[in-house]
Design an enzyme around this catalytic site. Sequence first.
Site, PDB file in Angstrom:
ATOM      1  N   ARG A  22       0.835  -1.196   0.000  1.00 49.88           N
ATOM      2  CA  ARG A  22       0.000   0.000   0.000  1.00 49.88           C
ATOM      3  C   ARG A  22       0.869   1.245   0.000  1.00 49.88           C
ATOM      4  NH1 ARG A  22      -3.783  -0.171   5.046  1.00 49.88           N
ATOM      5  NH2 ARG A  22      -4.355   1.891   4.208  1.00 49.88           N
ATOM      6  N   CYS A 189      -9.702  -6.707   6.824  1.00 51.13           N
ATOM      7  CA  CYS A 189      -8.517  -7.474   7.229  1.00 51.13           C
ATOM      8  C   CYS A 189      -8.971  -8.785   7.878  1.00 51.13           C
ATOM      9  CB  CYS A 189      -7.660  -6.660   8.189  1.00 51.13           C
ATOM     10  SG  CYS A 189      -6.892  -5.222   7.427  1.00 51.13           S
ATOM     11  N   ARG A 252      -6.521 -11.733   6.866  1.00 48.88           N
ATOM     12  CA  ARG A 252      -5.580 -11.760   5.742  1.00 48.88           C
ATOM     13  C   ARG A 252      -4.337 -10.910   5.999  1.00 48.88           C
ATOM     14  NH1 ARG A 252      -5.386  -6.961   3.166  1.00 48.88           N
ATOM     15  NH2 ARG A 252      -7.086  -5.541   3.687  1.00 48.88           N
ATOM     16  N   SER A 253      -4.517  -9.781   6.706  1.00 49.68           N
ATOM     17  CA  SER A 253      -3.433  -8.829   6.936  1.00 49.68           C
ATOM     18  C   SER A 253      -3.432  -8.449   8.407  1.00 49.68           C
ATOM     19  CB  SER A 253      -3.630  -7.591   6.058  1.00 49.68           C
ATOM     20  OG  SER A 253      -2.612  -6.634   6.309  1.00 49.68           O
ATOM     21  N   ASP A 255      -1.580  -6.447  11.474  1.00 47.50           N
ATOM     22  CA  ASP A 255      -0.684  -5.530  12.178  1.00 47.50           C
ATOM     23  C   ASP A 255      -0.535  -6.106  13.586  1.00 47.50           C
ATOM     24  OD1 ASP A 255       0.469  -3.528  13.702  1.00 47.50           O
ATOM     25  OD2 ASP A 255      -0.855  -1.939  12.990  1.00 47.50           O
ATOM     26  N   ASN A 263      -8.101  -7.521  17.655  1.00 49.69           N
ATOM     27  CA  ASN A 263      -8.869  -8.510  16.906  1.00 49.69           C
ATOM     28  C   ASN A 263      -9.158  -9.770  17.724  1.00 49.69           C
ATOM     29  OD1 ASN A 263      -6.751  -7.562  14.187  1.00 49.69           O
ATOM     30  ND2 ASN A 263      -8.826  -6.830  14.535  1.00 49.69           N
ATOM     31  N   TYR A 295       5.368  -3.677  11.584  1.00 50.79           N
ATOM     32  CA  TYR A 295       6.009  -2.563  10.889  1.00 50.79           C
ATOM     33  C   TYR A 295       7.405  -2.367  11.484  1.00 50.79           C
ATOM     34  CZ  TYR A 295       1.537  -1.593   8.744  1.00 50.79           C
ATOM     35  OH  TYR A 295       0.385  -1.710   8.017  1.00 50.79           O
TER      36      TYR A 295
END
Length: 357
Positions: A22, A189, A252-253, A255, A263, A295
Site C-alpha cells: 500500500r 482485514c 488476511r493482513s 498488524d 482482533n 512494521y
Amino acid sequence: MKQYLDLLQNILDNGVEKESGRANMPNTIGISHGVIRMDLGEGFPLLTTKKMYWKGIIHELLWFLRGETNIKYLVDNNVNIWNGDAYRWYLRWWDMDGKDEPNLKKLETIEEFVEQIKNGHNYEYNSDNTRHYKLGDLGKVYGYQWRNQNGVDQVKEVLDGLKSNPYSRYHIIDGWNKADFKEMALPPCHLLYQFIVRPLSHKERIDWWFNNRKPNRDVVDSFDEDSIEKQIEYLNESKVPKFYLDLNMYQRSCDTLLGVPFNISSMSTLLMIFAKVSNMIPGVATWIGGDTHLYMDHIPQVKDQLAREPYSLPKLKINKELKSLEDILALTIDDFELISYNHHDKIKAELFTGIKK
C-alpha cells in the site's frame, strides 16, 4: 497471553522484510501464517503486557453488529482507530465530488476532520443519485457486509442457523466481497468467521448444571434416581446447554503489534455474545493470521513488550439476558463487565493508515 508473545518473537526471529503493498506505508517484517488458540474457559484474552482500551474493542464490535459504517459513534465514544481510514475516504470523495461544491471548504487536516464530526457537522452529499457521502463515512466496510452483503443479513442467518441446525457447517460471516471493494475505504482485514458447535457429554452437562444452577440437595437426590433418558429430559427442560460454540477467524493482513490484540479480544467477545444468544457455552476462539507482520517502526515497542511478564487473564461478563438479534442490537458498553484486569503500562505506537505526510 504467552501465545501472542511467542508470535511476536517468531516474527522477529523468522520474519522476512518486505515493502508494503500500500502507498505511504512503512516496510514490514513478517511471516505467512500465525495461529493463536484461546480457550475462553481459561479467561478473556485481553493483553496484560500492556494496557488495552477494552471499551474501545466493545464499542467497535457493537458498531459492526449494528451495520454502521460512519465513525460518528466511534468518535463520540473516544474510539479513534478508524479516523485515518475515514479521512482518506473523505479526501478521495473531495477529489471526486467535494471540490465542486461551492459552499464547502476542504478540511485540510485529520484533526479538523474529526472535530467537525464531533461537533455534528455531518453534511451529506449526493452526486447524480449514484454516489452518496456523509462526513465520517467509510463506505461498505465490515458492518455493511455483516448485515447487508448482497441483501443478506449474515449475522441473523448465523444466529438463526445455530438454533435451527447447530451442526451445519454454513455458520459463516464473510466480509470479502470483491464487488464492493471500490466502495470501501479499506477491504476487510479480518474477513471470515466460522462458528462451529461441539456437543457436551452427559457428564459435562450435569457438571455445568451443578456449577451454574447450584441445585438443592432434594433435586439432586431425585435426579440421581432417574434413568439417563429422564435426566436428559430434565436437563433439556432446565435449558442446560447442549453445545460448546467455537469460532475460527481468518485475518488476511495482521498488524501484529496494534491490530491483532484488538482482533483477538473482539472475536472472543463476538463468540461470547453468539453463545449466549444460542444458549451455548463459549468454547475455543482460534485466530488464524495470513500476512502476519510488524512494521519496522514498531520493533522497539515489540521488544519492550517482550520484556514484560504477562499477568493472569481477566474475566468478561455480559450482564444482560440475550435471546435474540434485537437483544444484541440493544447492547451498550454498560452491559459488559471486565473483572480482575491487571496490566502493565501502555505502549505508544503509531497506527499506520496510508495517509501521506
